[in-house]
Design a protein around this motif. Structure first.
Motif, PDB file in Angstrom:
ATOM      1  N   GLU A 186      58.597  39.113  41.661  1.00 30.59           N
ATOM      2  CA  GLU A 186      57.535  39.904  40.857  1.00 30.59           C
ATOM      3  C   GLU A 186      56.836  39.144  39.987  1.00 30.59           C
ATOM      4  O   GLU A 186      55.431  39.363  40.033  1.00 30.59           O
ATOM      5  CB  GLU A 186      58.453  41.095  40.203  1.00 30.59           C
ATOM      6  N   LYS A 187      57.299  38.156  39.277  1.00 34.39           N
ATOM      7  CA  LYS A 187      56.607  37.383  38.291  1.00 34.39           C
ATOM      8  C   LYS A 187      55.456  36.557  39.193  1.00 34.39           C
ATOM      9  O   LYS A 187      54.552  36.316  38.605  1.00 34.39           O
ATOM     10  CB  LYS A 187      57.675  36.644  37.576  1.00 34.39           C
ATOM     11  N   ILE A 188      56.185  35.931  40.304  1.00 31.63           N
ATOM     12  CA  ILE A 188      55.069  35.151  40.938  1.00 31.63           C
ATOM     13  C   ILE A 188      53.772  36.029  41.503  1.00 31.63           C
ATOM     14  O   ILE A 188      52.948  35.501  41.269  1.00 31.63           O
ATOM     15  CB  ILE A 188      55.772  34.491  42.258  1.00 31.63           C
ATOM     16  N   ARG A 189      54.425  37.166  41.901  1.00 36.21           N
ATOM     17  CA  ARG A 189      53.170  38.183  42.398  1.00 36.21           C
ATOM     18  C   ARG A 189      52.139  38.366  41.560  1.00 36.21           C
ATOM     19  O   ARG A 189      51.121  38.295  41.552  1.00 36.21           O
ATOM     20  CB  ARG A 189      53.795  39.355  42.857  1.00 36.21           C
ATOM     21  N   ALA A 190      52.773  38.625  40.165  1.00 37.69           N
ATOM     22  CA  ALA A 190      51.576  39.056  39.181  1.00 37.69           C
ATOM     23  C   ALA A 190      50.898  37.929  38.575  1.00 37.69           C
ATOM     24  O   ALA A 190      49.738  37.916  38.103  1.00 37.69           O
ATOM     25  CB  ALA A 190      52.651  39.553  37.814  1.00 37.69           C
ATOM     26  N   LEU A 191      51.554  36.554  38.686  1.00 34.40           N
ATOM     27  CA  LEU A 191      50.600  35.581  38.136  1.00 34.40           C
ATOM     28  C   LEU A 191      49.914  35.077  39.445  1.00 34.40           C
ATOM     29  O   LEU A 191      48.755  34.664  39.014  1.00 34.40           O
ATOM     30  CB  LEU A 191      51.868  34.381  37.945  1.00 34.40           C
ATOM     31  N   ASN A 192      50.216  35.336  40.534  1.00 32.89           N
ATOM     32  CA  ASN A 192      49.208  35.251  41.659  1.00 32.89           C
ATOM     33  C   ASN A 192      47.989  35.929  41.646  1.00 32.89           C
ATOM     34  O   ASN A 192      46.662  35.686  41.864  1.00 32.89           O
ATOM     35  CB  ASN A 192      49.834  35.244  42.980  1.00 32.89           C
ATOM     36  N   GLU A 193      48.260  37.198  41.214  1.00 29.74           N
ATOM     37  CA  GLU A 193      46.990  38.106  41.169  1.00 29.74           C
ATOM     38  C   GLU A 193      46.081  37.679  39.936  1.00 29.74           C
ATOM     39  O   GLU A 193      45.042  37.865  40.013  1.00 29.74           O
ATOM     40  CB  GLU A 193      47.587  39.518  40.807  1.00 29.74           C
ATOM     41  N   GLU A 194      46.776  37.446  38.825  1.00 28.01           N
ATOM     42  CA  GLU A 194      45.913  36.891  37.787  1.00 28.01           C
ATOM     43  C   GLU A 194      45.145  35.483  38.010  1.00 28.01           C
ATOM     44  O   GLU A 194      44.072  35.543  37.733  1.00 28.01           O
ATOM     45  CB  GLU A 194      46.827  36.476  36.585  1.00 28.01           C
ATOM     46  N   THR A 195      45.741  34.786  38.758  1.00 31.74           N
ATOM     47  CA  THR A 195      45.146  33.483  39.423  1.00 31.74           C
ATOM     48  C   THR A 195      43.972  33.988  40.145  1.00 31.74           C
ATOM     49  O   THR A 195      42.724  33.297  40.274  1.00 31.74           O
ATOM     50  CB  THR A 195      46.016  32.618  40.211  1.00 31.74           C
ATOM     51  N   GLN A 196      44.157  34.851  41.024  1.00 28.88           N
ATOM     52  CA  GLN A 196      42.850  35.432  41.892  1.00 28.88           C
ATOM     53  C   GLN A 196      41.954  36.094  41.414  1.00 28.88           C
ATOM     54  O   GLN A 196      40.845  35.582  41.360  1.00 28.88           O
ATOM     55  CB  GLN A 196      43.365  36.199  43.118  1.00 28.88           C
ATOM     56  N   ALA A 197      42.235  36.820  40.082  1.00 32.11           N
ATOM     57  CA  ALA A 197      41.194  37.396  39.426  1.00 32.11           C
ATOM     58  C   ALA A 197      40.289  36.272  38.625  1.00 32.11           C
ATOM     59  O   ALA A 197      39.075  36.226  38.382  1.00 32.11           O
ATOM     60  CB  ALA A 197      41.774  38.427  38.338  1.00 32.11           C
ATOM     61  N   LEU A 198      41.097  35.433  38.247  1.00 27.66           N
ATOM     62  CA  LEU A 198      40.661  34.292  37.180  1.00 27.66           C
ATOM     63  C   LEU A 198      39.541  33.210  38.067  1.00 27.66           C
ATOM     64  O   LEU A 198      38.622  32.755  37.568  1.00 27.66           O
ATOM     65  CB  LEU A 198      41.631  33.358  36.509  1.00 27.66           C
ATOM     66  N   ALA A 199      39.948  32.969  39.368  1.00 27.19           N
ATOM     67  CA  ALA A 199      39.286  31.935  40.307  1.00 27.19           C
ATOM     68  C   ALA A 199      38.020  32.945  40.651  1.00 27.19           C
ATOM     69  O   ALA A 199      36.924  32.201  40.867  1.00 27.19           O
ATOM     70  CB  ALA A 199      40.213  31.985  41.529  1.00 27.19           C
ATOM     71  N   GLU A 200      38.193  34.255  40.695  1.00 25.67           N
ATOM     72  CA  GLU A 200      36.869  34.692  41.051  1.00 25.67           C
ATOM     73  C   GLU A 200      36.049  34.836  39.733  1.00 25.67           C
ATOM     74  O   GLU A 200      34.637  34.497  39.850  1.00 25.67           O
ATOM     75  CB  GLU A 200      37.111  36.347  41.430  1.00 25.67           C
ATOM     76  N   GLU A 201      36.459  34.908  38.777  1.00 24.05           N
ATOM     77  CA  GLU A 201      35.822  34.713  37.449  1.00 24.05           C
ATOM     78  C   GLU A 201      35.273  33.370  37.350  1.00 24.05           C
ATOM     79  O   GLU A 201      33.742  33.166  36.898  1.00 24.05           O
ATOM     80  CB  GLU A 201      36.591  35.105  36.223  1.00 24.05           C
ATOM     81  N   HIS A 202      35.836  32.275  37.688  1.00 24.76           N
ATOM     82  CA  HIS A 202      35.336  30.957  37.407  1.00 24.76           C
ATOM     83  C   HIS A 202      34.246  30.932  38.335  1.00 24.76           C
ATOM     84  O   HIS A 202      33.423  30.232  37.959  1.00 24.76           O
ATOM     85  CB  HIS A 202      36.501  30.184  37.727  1.00 24.76           C
ATOM     86  N   GLY A 203      34.531  31.362  39.769  1.00 22.68           N
ATOM     87  CA  GLY A 203      33.280  31.218  40.607  1.00 22.68           C
ATOM     88  C   GLY A 203      31.952  31.751  39.958  1.00 22.68           C
ATOM     89  O   GLY A 203      30.896  31.154  40.286  1.00 22.68           O
ATOM     90  N   ALA A 204      32.292  33.055  39.523  1.00 23.72           N
ATOM     91  CA  ALA A 204      31.057  33.702  38.877  1.00 23.72           C
ATOM     92  C   ALA A 204      30.257  32.944  37.853  1.00 23.72           C
ATOM     93  O   ALA A 204      29.053  32.909  37.611  1.00 23.72           O
ATOM     94  CB  ALA A 204      31.193  35.151  38.424  1.00 23.72           C
ATOM     95  N   LEU A 205      31.154  32.327  37.081  1.00 23.01           N
ATOM     96  CA  LEU A 205      30.853  31.514  35.797  1.00 23.01           C
ATOM     97  C   LEU A 205      30.025  30.431  36.326  1.00 23.01           C
ATOM     98  O   LEU A 205      28.931  29.915  35.497  1.00 23.01           O
ATOM     99  CB  LEU A 205      31.955  31.146  34.796  1.00 23.01           C
ATOM    100  N   LEU A 206      30.483  29.804  37.434  1.00 21.92           N
ATOM    101  CA  LEU A 206      29.724  28.578  38.106  1.00 21.92           C
ATOM    102  C   LEU A 206      28.465  28.901  38.309  1.00 21.92           C
ATOM    103  O   LEU A 206      27.453  28.221  38.123  1.00 21.92           O
ATOM    104  CB  LEU A 206      30.611  28.116  39.005  1.00 21.92           C
ATOM    105  N   ASN A 207      28.225  30.008  38.828  1.00 20.85           N
ATOM    106  CA  ASN A 207      27.020  30.430  39.270  1.00 20.85           C
ATOM    107  C   ASN A 207      25.823  30.889  38.176  1.00 20.85           C
ATOM    108  O   ASN A 207      24.912  30.543  38.398  1.00 20.85           O
ATOM    109  CB  ASN A 207      27.121  31.676  40.379  1.00 20.85           C
ATOM    110  N   GLU A 208      26.472  31.402  37.180  1.00 16.12           N
ATOM    111  CA  GLU A 208      25.850  31.941  36.160  1.00 16.12           C
ATOM    112  C   GLU A 208      25.241  30.500  35.349  1.00 16.12           C
ATOM    113  O   GLU A 208      24.326  30.505  34.997  1.00 16.12           O
ATOM    114  CB  GLU A 208      26.616  32.716  35.172  1.00 16.12           C
TER     115      GLU A 208
END
Length: 310
Positions: A186-208
């Protein structure tokens, strides 16, 4: 793509500065044509006035002489309505005399030439002020983009930091022997979800950040191009300032009634002063809003200072 399409080109951002050459050229061309017309009109008027003197000296003893005299007066009024010449019914001569007429023609010529010069300066200074405001506006946008860029970099750093922390947390969870398999999953699942969201945000920030840097490049080029153009006209602007200062000094030295007449002769000067005050308010507003480290040309400040004294 949306950011790229919304960003104007350097050409669009420097329309006023690129138009300076044409504006100054047209102003000078109009001045030359007006000067030639004034000189020609004054010369023709002087010829007519001289003819009136000759007719008066010869004596208006014939109908032909009277007729020529009247026609000559009509011609003078036609080319210089400002003279408003009239013939005395008793003497048959122009009111005021021909000597006064010649002085008035010369006075009209001087006033008209001065007005032509003032019109030239007005056109030049308006074009120059518009170009300067354009550079100031571009600099304001560039400064705003710089602040946005700093914020984007800080946000990207925060996301990267959190991603590093999550990686460490995942390692810690995997190493924690006190957790059951279900708890660990459960902990790994939650952390992976947060990682995915942050990775998307990081990509969007790079584009900006990339779009921001591209836009900064455009505005930097626009500011540099506009500033270079302004610098090329500094001497002409200062010459216009000096001419206006000289006019102001001459007017202050005139008697009161002459100063009043001078104001009537040069209404465009007042319009120019009011227009430049409007420009200065816009520039000040831009400076207060977001302009930093932008040095305005000394000509605009000096120009506004001496116009206030006129």
């Amino acid at each position: 793509e949306a950011c790229e399409s919304a960003t104007p080109s350097v050409k669009e951002l420097t329309e006023n500065s690129r138009a300076l050459g044409d504006s100054f050229g047209e102003a000078d061309s109009t001045f030359q044509k007006t000067t030639a017309a004034v000189e020609g009109t004054a010369a023709q008027a002087a010829i007519y006035a001289q003819r009136l003197k000759e007719l008066e000296a010869a004596g208006l003893d014939t109908d032909a002489a009277h007729k020529e005299y009247e026609l000559t007066v009509e011609k003078l009024n036609a080319i210089l309505p400002e003279l408003n010449l009239t013939i005395d019914e008793q003497t048959g001569l122009i009111n005021g005399g021909t000597e006064a007429l010649l002085r008035n023609i010369d006075a009209w010529k001087q006033a008209a030439l001065e007005q032509a010069a003032l019109d030239k300066y007005e056109t030049e200074l308006k074009a120059w002020a518009e170009a300067q405001l354009e550079v100031a506006t571009n600099q304001a946008k560039l400064n705003s983009l710089g602040r946005d860029h700093k914020d984007l970099l800080e946000r990207r750093a925060a996301v990267a930091q959190r991603l590093t922390e999550i990686s460490q947390e995942i390692d810690a969870v995997n190493a924690d022997v006190t957790l059951t398999y279900a708890e660990q999953a459960e902990k790994i699942r939650a952390l992976n979800e947060e990682t995915q969201a942050l990775a998307e945000e990081h990509g969007a920030l790079l584009n900006e950040i990339a779009a921001n840097e591209k836009e900064q490049t455009v505005y930097t080029e626009a500011v540099e191009a506009g500033t270079e153009v302004l610098g090329g006209y500094e001497e002409q602007v200062e010459a216009a300032q000096e001419a206006l200062k000289a006019f102001a000094r001459r007017r202050r030295n005139l008697p009161r009634e002459c100063r009043q007449r001078s104001r009537l002769l040069h209404p465009s000067k007042i319009a120019l002063r009011n227009w430049l005050r409007h420009i200065q308010r816009l520039v000040t507003r831009q400076k207060k809003a977001s302009i930093r480290n932008f040095r305005f040309g000394k000509s605009s400040t000096a120009l506004l200072q001496h116009l206030r004294t006129i």
